[in-house]
Design a protein around this motif. Structure first.
Motif, PDB file in Angstrom:
ATOM      1  N   ASP A  55       0.839   5.063   1.988  1.00 53.61           N
ATOM      2  CA  ASP A  55       0.198   5.770   3.105  1.00 53.61           C
ATOM      3  C   ASP A  55      -0.447   7.019   2.512  1.00 53.61           C
ATOM      4  O   ASP A  55       0.034   8.140   2.673  1.00 53.61           O
ATOM      5  CB  ASP A  55       1.226   6.159   4.183  1.00 53.61           C
ATOM      6  CG  ASP A  55       1.765   4.944   4.924  1.00 53.61           C
ATOM      7  OD1 ASP A  55       1.154   3.863   4.821  1.00 53.61           O
ATOM      8  OD2 ASP A  55       2.792   5.091   5.604  1.00 53.61           O
ATOM      9  N   HIS A  79       0.838  -1.211   0.000  1.00 61.61           N
ATOM     10  CA  HIS A  79       0.000   0.000   0.000  1.00 61.61           C
ATOM     11  C   HIS A  79       0.871   1.258   0.000  1.00 61.61           C
ATOM     12  O   HIS A  79       2.066   1.196   0.282  1.00 61.61           O
ATOM     13  CB  HIS A  79      -0.897   0.019   1.251  1.00 61.61           C
ATOM     14  CG  HIS A  79      -0.129   0.165   2.538  1.00 61.61           C
ATOM     15  ND1 HIS A  79       0.599  -0.860   3.090  1.00 61.61           N
ATOM     16  CD2 HIS A  79       0.049   1.227   3.367  1.00 61.61           C
ATOM     17  CE1 HIS A  79       1.179  -0.449   4.207  1.00 61.61           C
ATOM     18  NE2 HIS A  79       0.874   0.823   4.383  1.00 61.61           N
ATOM     19  N   HIS A 115       4.746   0.105  -0.032  1.00 57.77           N
ATOM     20  CA  HIS A 115       5.414  -0.700   0.987  1.00 57.77           C
ATOM     21  C   HIS A 115       4.500  -1.760   1.599  1.00 57.77           C
ATOM     22  O   HIS A 115       3.271  -1.709   1.458  1.00 57.77           O
ATOM     23  CB  HIS A 115       6.013   0.202   2.064  1.00 57.77           C
ATOM     24  CG  HIS A 115       5.019   1.091   2.755  1.00 57.77           C
ATOM     25  ND1 HIS A 115       4.511   2.227   2.178  1.00 57.77           N
ATOM     26  CD2 HIS A 115       4.444   0.997   3.973  1.00 57.77           C
ATOM     27  CE1 HIS A 115       3.671   2.807   3.009  1.00 57.77           C
ATOM     28  NE2 HIS A 115       3.599   2.076   4.112  1.00 57.77           N
TER      29      HIS A 115
HETATM   30 FE   LIG Z   1       2.051   2.142   5.621  1.00 54.69          FE
END
Ligand SMILES: [Fe+2]
Length: 247
Positions: free
Chosen positions: A136, A134, A194
């Motif tokens: 952030d 994903h 990540h």
């Molecule tokens: Fe994350």
């Protein structure tokens, strides 16, 4: 809120900064498309305070399992601040904020106090605990940075990162990292793809995630989406909407 721990923690961080080569970190952050690792940043004296507070946090870990996305536990900011002030004092540390601003070259600020992610504990304690791939993603109107702080790692689990995924001029760089206690990983959440690889039986891994933004402004619809995501994927309805928070 200032506690007696504040001056001590700020001083320890200031001492650590004297040993830090900021020019090199700035260059690396830029060269790695807004990603940099700061090895052994947090002094052992701070980590030993964190260790004492971890025992108080463990009963408050909220477990989540979203098939294909994540499995693990987390503790939201409000509980962290009540039970682990040495951890949230690092989040609020003025020397740390100054350091982050210099490394990323932007007006980095704390997330609004209502954001449960601003300083949270992630607990990987059961076989198969992991985080899927994903970004952030920032729900704020401007940039958001993640600062991961290695806390306690007795696992074979790794942070997996892909750099330059949104940079058409560069090949993607693939990293697999063990985040040692006291090490910082600073990145722009919208740029670094990540994941965390699955935990094996009998292992455990605790990491602190700190979030910073350029501005705390968010439109009401994005606030609703962000709150619902936090309630379902991280801290539960009470952790996000307040009734179960510790005061
Ligand atoms: Fe994350």
């Amino acid at each position: 809120m200032l506690t007696t721990a504040t001056p001590i923690i700020d001083q320890l961080i200031s001492d650590s900064l004297k040993e830090t080569d900021e020019a090199s970190l700035r260059a690396k952050y830029s060269e790695q498309d807004e990603f940099v690792i700061v090895d052994e940043f947090l002094p052992l004296e701070v980590l030993s305070r964190w260790e004492l507070e971890l025992a108080r946090l463990k009963p408050h870990v909220h477990r989540n399992y979203l098939p294909g996305h994540k499995k693990g536990g987390s503790v939201a900011y409000q509980t962290m601040n009540a039970l682990a002030p040495s951890i949230t004092r690092v989040y609020h540390s003025a020397p740390l904020l100054g350091f982050l601003r210099r490394v990323v070259g932007a007006e980095v600020n704390e997330c609004p106090s209502s954001d449960p992610h601003r300083c949270a504990l992630y607990a990987y304690t059961e076989e198969g605990d992991h985080m899927g791939w994903h970004y952030d993603t920032s729900y704020y109107k401007d940039r958001r940075w993640t600062v991961l702080v290695g806390f306690k790692d007795e696992s074979s689990s790794h942070l997996l990162c892909l750099l330059h995924t949104r940079n058409s001029d560069r090949d993607v760089v693939n990293l697999e990292l063990q985040i040692k206690p006291g090490t910082l990983v600073i990145f722009n959440g919208d740029k670094v793809y990540h994941a965390v690889s699955p935990l094996k039986k009998g292992e455990s891994r605790y990491i602190v995630s700190m979030q910073y933004v350029t501005t705390g402004k968010m439109n009401p619809f994005m606030r609703f989406i962000s709150n619902m995501k936090d309630a379902v994927a991280y801290f539960g309805l009470r952790g996000v909407f307040g009734k179960g928070r510790l005061r």
